[in-house]
Enzyme design. Structure first.
Site, PDB file in Angstrom:
ATOM      1  N   TRP A 333      80.689  44.140  36.272  1.00  0.00           N
ATOM      2  CA  TRP A 333      81.371  43.129  35.345  1.00  0.00           C
ATOM      3  C   TRP A 333      82.667  42.742  36.056  1.00  0.00           C
ATOM      4  CZ3 TRP A 333      86.687  43.015  34.447  1.00  0.00           C
ATOM      5  CH2 TRP A 333      87.184  42.155  32.884  1.00  0.00           C
ATOM      6  N   HIS A 334      82.805  42.977  37.372  1.00  0.00           N
ATOM      7  CA  HIS A 334      84.055  42.522  37.923  1.00  0.00           C
ATOM      8  C   HIS A 334      83.566  41.436  38.856  1.00  0.00           C
ATOM      9  CE1 HIS A 334      86.466  46.145  36.673  1.00  0.00           C
ATOM     10  NE2 HIS A 334      87.538  45.250  37.154  1.00  0.00           N
ATOM     11  N   GLY A 335      82.534  40.994  39.121  1.00  0.00           N
ATOM     12  CA  GLY A 335      82.132  40.238  40.034  1.00  0.00           C
ATOM     13  C   GLY A 335      80.547  40.177  40.259  1.00  0.00           C
TER      14      GLY A 335
END
Length: 482
Positions: A333-335
């Site tokens: 989700w973060h990248g």
């Protein structure tokens, strides 16, 4: 548009507030005017301002967000209409999952997929990755929580397209959270009270968040930028630690500062958003750290992924599977880069180790040892978060652990530490509950001198913030890219 800009602070926000309160008549009793009409007008003003806010930085992708709003609103309508047919509801839920996750996958992970295929297979795929719409990870999760909660029967569908659009696009938390579940804000969309006390509390919270960003995060981040730009052979071990600790402080003040501003802005418009940070760097375990850091994201994954998978109710092997799935997805989700996946699995593994082996033993450790243990592992984790190239991350980690030929300390390190010592101390103290405890103790002093001093403090703070923003360049929040 970013909160830490002169245009937002002295143009967009004041104009929006003036329109919002003048059209709605907010500071008068409900019986003095047609209160429902006033709230309706306020919601329209806030929705228009939110769409303008997003279109300012993403003029093309505001259409994508509007399409997402329209489709999820219609899916919610059909879920409610077919409440007696579980099979039809399941179909609409699948449509929502395919659309929302499909959009997120295409815009955020298409480039990662092409790069991975090219690396693994050797094929030269000439496919350009689309630009990442700001905030898509946040508003997609909000839309999903609405549809899933409708399917579960936890909420009623929102009949007004204006109110649903406002829920998805509300500018205070649109581009970097906190992630707001519809159930938490449903009643506030149609019934919220605004008064001078709540407004002033929100303004103070906004200013504190802005100070975190422009005075602390941006300045301590300069040290990390300098260290990161240095050749690996020229970084001393102590300099490497000073740099990554600077990033540890930078990302906290950057992201928690944004959350403070979002919560403060919400109060200024009559909304209450839940806290997103609770001093994570004083945690006494990694599990506790993730109950204090980015709380809304952790709660979302727990509610919509971990618990549906079975949580910890089906034995150790299912627990192992569920935690690793959640933390794989949290990292992703973060990248759109494999370093984030490694970062997520790193923390998932640590949490598993604590739950299965260390939990009882850690209770016997002194409190200071538990805090140092947690903080050390978190700092190491930020290495994998910050370096998108795994080789660079491992090389930097090797310097931290003294595995290379780098010197322990040099003249340049001493000079940098002398330059940043005061800022370091301020940031470290500000990352603990001490300033809040001091402020609360002063608030209990009910006297005019304290009230005058507090007002003077915020005026001086606003002066310094304005001076800094005048001399600064564009400084987006770190979490904007997620």
């Amino acid at each position: 548009m970013v909160f830490s800009s002169l245009f937002f602070t002295f143009a967009f926000l004041p104009v929006t507030l003036i329109l919002y309160y003048s059209l709605g008549g907010s500071f008068i009793p409900r019986t003095a005017r047609p209160w429902i009409l006033g709230l309706y007008l306020r919601n329209i003003v806030l929705l228009a301002a939110s769409l303008f806010f997003y279109a300012w930085g993403e003029p093309a992708y505001v259409i994508l967000m509007c399409i997402s709003i329209m489709i999820n609103y219609c899916i919610g309508y059909f879920l409610d209409k077919n409440s007696t047919s579980r099979q039809k509801q399941k179909l609409f839920l699948i449509i929502s999952l395919v659309f929302n996750l499909g959009c997120l996958a295409y815009f955020k992970y298409f480039g990662m997929l092409i790069s991975t295929i090219t690396t693994v297979s050797g094929w030269n795929l000439n496919a350009a990755a689309p630009a990442l719409p700001i905030g898509i990870s946040f508003y997609t999760f909000q839309a999903l929580s609405y549809v899933i909660d409708l399917y579960r029967g936890k909420i009623k569908s929102q009949k007004s397209p204006i109110l649903f659009a406002l829920y998805i696009s509300m500018f205070p938390q649109l581009v970097a959270g906190p992630i707001v579940n519809y159930a938490d804000i449903e009643s506030q969309l149609v019934d919220r009270r605004m008064n001078l006390r709540k407004f002033s509390s929100g303004l103070r919270r906004f200013l504190c968040g802005l100070a975190k960003k422009v005075l602390l995060a941006n300045n301590i981040g300069l040290l990390w930028s300098e260290v990161k730009a240095m050749p690996g052979t020229e970084i001393s071990v102590l300099m490497a630690w000073a740099g990554i600790i600077a990033f540890t402080l930078q990302i906290y003040f950057d992201f928690s500062g944004y959350s403070d501003m979002a919560i403060g802005l919400g109060k200024m418009f009559g909304f209450h958003f839940k806290e997103n940070f609770k001093y994570p760097y004083v945690s006494q375990s990694i599990s506790e750290f993730w109950r204090r850091w980015h709380i809304s994201l952790g709660s979302w994954f727990k509610e919509y992924v971990y618990i549906p998978l079975g949580g910890n109710r089906e034995g150790k092997w299912k627990l192992l599977r569920n935690i690793l799935i959640v933390w794989f997805l949290t990292g992703l989700w973060h990248g759109a880069s494999w370093n984030f996946v490694i970062w997520g699995l790193y923390f998932g593994t640590l949490i598993l180790i604590e739950r299965l082996f260390l939990h009882k033993r850690m209770k016997r450790w002194p409190k200071a040892v538990r805090i140092i243990y947690s903080l050390l592992l978190v700092v190491i984790g930020w290495v994998f978060f910050e370096f998108t190239n795994l080789t660079d991350a491992l090389n930097y980690l090797g310097i931290l652990l003294g595995a290379g030929d780098n010197v322990l300390i040099d003249v340049q390190t001493i000079a940098k530490l002398e330059q940043y010592t005061v800022l370091y101390l301020i940031c470290i103290i500000a990352a603990t509950p001490l300033p809040k405890k001091l402020a609360l103790s002063l608030i209990r002093i009910q006297c005019n001198i304290y009230k005058i001093a507090a007002n003077v403090y915020y005026c001086i703070l606003m002066f310094f913030l304005t001076a800094y923003m005048v001399g600064s360049t564009y400084n987006p929040f770190i979490y904007f890219r997620f």
